[in-house]
Each structure stands twice: as structure tokens, then as C-alpha cells.
Design a protein around this motif. Structure first.
Motif, PDB file in Angstrom:
ATOM      1  N   ALA A   1       0.988  -1.272  -0.178  1.00 41.96           N
ATOM      2  CA  ALA A   1      -0.181   0.058  -0.062  1.00 41.96           C
ATOM      3  C   ALA A   1       0.752   1.207   0.012  1.00 41.96           C
ATOM      4  CB  ALA A   1      -1.008  -0.064   1.160  1.00 41.96           C
ATOM      5  N   ALA A   2       1.934   1.204   0.733  1.00 45.87           N
ATOM      6  CA  ALA A   2       2.774   2.619   0.700  1.00 45.87           C
ATOM      7  C   ALA A   2       3.520   2.546  -0.391  1.00 45.87           C
ATOM      8  CB  ALA A   2       3.702   2.353   1.928  1.00 45.87           C
ATOM      9  N   ASP A   3       4.203   1.527  -1.062  1.00 45.68           N
ATOM     10  CA  ASP A   3       4.659   1.423  -2.494  1.00 45.68           C
ATOM     11  C   ASP A   3       3.729   2.034  -3.575  1.00 45.68           C
ATOM     12  OD1 ASP A   3       7.164   1.197  -3.670  1.00 45.68           O
ATOM     13  OD2 ASP A   3       6.417  -0.690  -4.615  1.00 45.68           O
TER      14      ASP A   3
ATOM     15  N   ASP B   1       3.869   7.540 -10.139  1.00 44.47           N
ATOM     16  CA  ASP B   1       4.840   6.786 -11.152  1.00 44.47           C
ATOM     17  C   ASP B   1       5.048   7.884 -12.225  1.00 44.47           C
ATOM     18  OD1 ASP B   1       2.335   7.121 -12.132  1.00 44.47           O
ATOM     19  OD2 ASP B   1       1.913   4.923 -12.323  1.00 44.47           O
ATOM     20  N   ARG B   2       4.703   9.092 -12.231  1.00 41.02           N
ATOM     21  CA  ARG B   2       4.941   9.965 -13.197  1.00 41.02           C
ATOM     22  C   ARG B   2       5.419  11.258 -12.789  1.00 41.02           C
ATOM     23  NH1 ARG B   2       3.760   8.391 -18.256  1.00 41.02           N
ATOM     24  NH2 ARG B   2       3.504  10.465 -19.086  1.00 41.02           N
TER      25      ARG B   2
END
Length: 315
Positions: free
Chosen positions: A295-297, A302-303
Motif C-alpha cells: 500500500a505504501a509503495d 509513477d510519473r
């Protein structure tokens, strides 16, 4: 799934051709080497091998006899442990005064979730004896009035209890190379920082002094280089603006226990291997949280990433 690997250890005076003689004998009997770790210190040679003997072309007794004969010829001690020799591995826990990591290990053992027996607790203070007594685990205080440990006593106890794995559960002492070298690859420690940052003592204090916003803990294999052994698992947490050392301890201690327990289970299940100082999961190893929880990851952006300029240039 626990892999049924056979463990070989070779310890003795260093001689030319030792590795070749042992590995050739294994090859001649259809035994595949999964991993091999060897080192020499002050003329003493140590090698630990994990091999797949499932399709070997000889019997266990014959292989033992040949390896022991080779050891006698070369003047080294050779030990062979087939999976059936030790259905339940034996853990020796080393500790000082802090109880949280020891408690986590004992709870996992008592519930049957550990997958090994805790055969002994060795400490350099008597503070944890009541905890050991509660779980009916043999306890030895090998420290003097200042907590300085008797390492000859440690080695003797490790031999007496035939320890497969040594777990440093907040053992606030540096093991000498005399101990580490003999058991390298079979000692796991937990350290209160995201190694390689802040090795050594007072890691939480160092984190505050350096103003980090994210601190953490690391479980790792112990080598003769302080807090530089291969990293197995890590956990992270935020550092508040006004945090004191005690605040980081409260945040970190449950994560220390969690990271250490997972590292121990990875080792016991043969799900982790070390190559060139870096740990890797074996194929098929699943269900572990080596670092941040999913969940943290997933909450991380991601952009954008590099590449937009190239796309525009192509247009």
C-alpha cells in the motif's frame, strides 16, 4: 515452500585445492551446488555449501564416509547435514536487555509459526532470564559485571546446542571475528537504521541529528565488517519534527521485531541466497514484505519519468 537442501561445512587450515577436491567429489556423485560461500582468515579456511542431493548417485552413509575421509586426508573438519538429519532447526538467540525482539521470536516459536526450535538464549546480562523462564528456554548469562561477554562461553554453548542459526535479538555487543567467521552466513542481526546509513551505536540518535525525514530498521547477515553484511529485510517510518530518541525507539522497536522475524523465516525456509554480498529471493519465494508494504509503495507517484524529450523529438 522449504527447499530440501543439504548443508556442508568445511573448516580447517587453508590448503591449495581444498574447494576443488570437495566440489569434484560432489560432482562425481551427481550432486548440484546451489550456493557456496568461502573465506580465509589468518590461515583458517571456512566454506559453507548448500547442495541439492535429491538425485545423487550414492547413499547418504557412503557420501558421509567419503567426505569425512577426504576431510581427514586434507586435515579439515567436514560436516554434512541432510534435510532428514534435522527436521527442526535449532536457533540460538543472543540478547542483552531489550526484550521486544526476543519476545517476537518466542511468540512465533510458541505458536508454531517459526518453523524451528529456540534451543537457548545467551545474554550478557540477566535481565531477560524471567522471559526465558516463562517460555521454559535454557538461559545463560555470559557477561561480567560490566556486561562484557565471555566469547569462549558463547562458542561452547553454540556447539553444545548445535545451533543451525544464531539470531542477534538486539544483542548490544560486537561479536569478534573469531565467532563471526565460524558461523558466517548463519548469523542474523537487526539494526535500528536503514543500512548502510548510520551503522554502529546510537543509530536513532544519529538519524535525529542528521535531520532525516524517514528512518527505519534493517535485518541483515552478520559479517566481520560492522553492520555491512548482506541486507535481508528493511522497514521504514516517518520522523516527526520534534522527535526525540525515545520517540524513534517506540516507532522502531515493533518494526525491528517484524523485520528480524521475517529475515529469520526467509533463512529457515531457504528462500534467500547471497551472491556477491547481495541477498536474492529464490524462485518461488512468495508472501514476504522485504521493504515497504504494498500500500505504501503504491502510494508513490509513477510519473513523470525520463523520456518525454525523446518522444517530442520523434514527433
Amino acid at each position: 515452500m522449504t527447499r530440501k537442501l543439504t548443508e556442508l561445512t568445511v573448516v580447517g587450515d587453508d590448503k591449495t585445492g581444498l574447494i576443488a577436491r570437495v566440489t569434484s567429489l560432489l560432482f562425481d556423485h551427481g550432486i548440484n551446488i546451489e550456493d557456496l560461500d568461502q573465506a580465509v582468515r589468518k590461515g583458517i579456511f571456512r566454506m559453507t555449501m548448500h547442495v541439492d542431493a535429491a538425485e545423487m548417485t550414492t547413499t547418504k552413509d557412503d557420501l558421509r564416509e567419503k567426505l569425512h575421509a577426504l576431510g581427514d586426508e586434507l586435515g579439515v573438519d567436514v560436516k554434512v547435514r541432510f534435510p532428514a538429519d534435522r527436521e527442526t532447526k535449532q536457533i540460538a538467540v543472543l540478547a542483552t536487555k531489550e526484550s521486544h525482539c526476543v519476545e517476537a521470536l518466542l511468540q512465533a516459536w510458541a505458536s508454531g509459526d517459526l518453523g524451528a526450535d529456540i534451543s537457548v538464549i545467551i545474554a550478557n546480562h540477566a535481565a531477560l532470564k524471567p522471559l526465558a523462564d516463562y517460555y521454559d528456554i535454557p538461559f545463560y548469562d555470559i557477561g561480567d559485571e560490566k556486561g562484557t561477554p565471555d566469547e569462549d562461553a558463547i562458542l561452547s554453548l553454540l556447539n553444545d546446542y548445535d545451533a543451525d542459526l544464531i539470531v542477534l535479538a538486539r544483542y548490544i555487543r560486537i561479536l569478534s571475528p573469531n565467532v563471526v567467521f565460524r558461523y558466517e552466513g548463519r548469523i542474523i542481526n537487526v539494526h535500528p537504521s536503514l543500512l548502510p546509513s548510520f551503522p554502529g551505536a546510537a543509530a536513532y540518535r544519529q538519524a535525529i541529528e542528521e535531520g532525516v525525514r524517514v528512518a527505519g530498521v534493517t535485518a541483515h547477515y552478520v559479517t566481520t565488517d560492522l553492520d555491512q553484511g548482506p541486507i535481508i529485510t528493511q522497514r521504514a517510518f516517518s520522523v516527526p519534527d520534534d522527535a526525540e530518541v525515545e520517540d524513534l525507539q517506540r516507532k522502531g522497536q515493533p518494526l525491528e521485531a517484524d523485520a528480524l522475524l521475517e529475515a529469520v523465516q526467509l533463512h529457515l525456509n531457504d528462500d534467500v541466497t547471497v551472491h556477491w554480498g547481495r541477498t536474492n529471493l529464490r524462485d518461488g519465494a512468495e508472501g514476504y514484505q522485504l521493504g515497504l508494504p504494498e500500500a505504501a509503495d503504491a502510494a508513490n507517484p509513477d510519473r513523470p519519468i525520463d523520456g518525454l524529450a525523446n518522444i517530442l523529438a520523434d514527433d
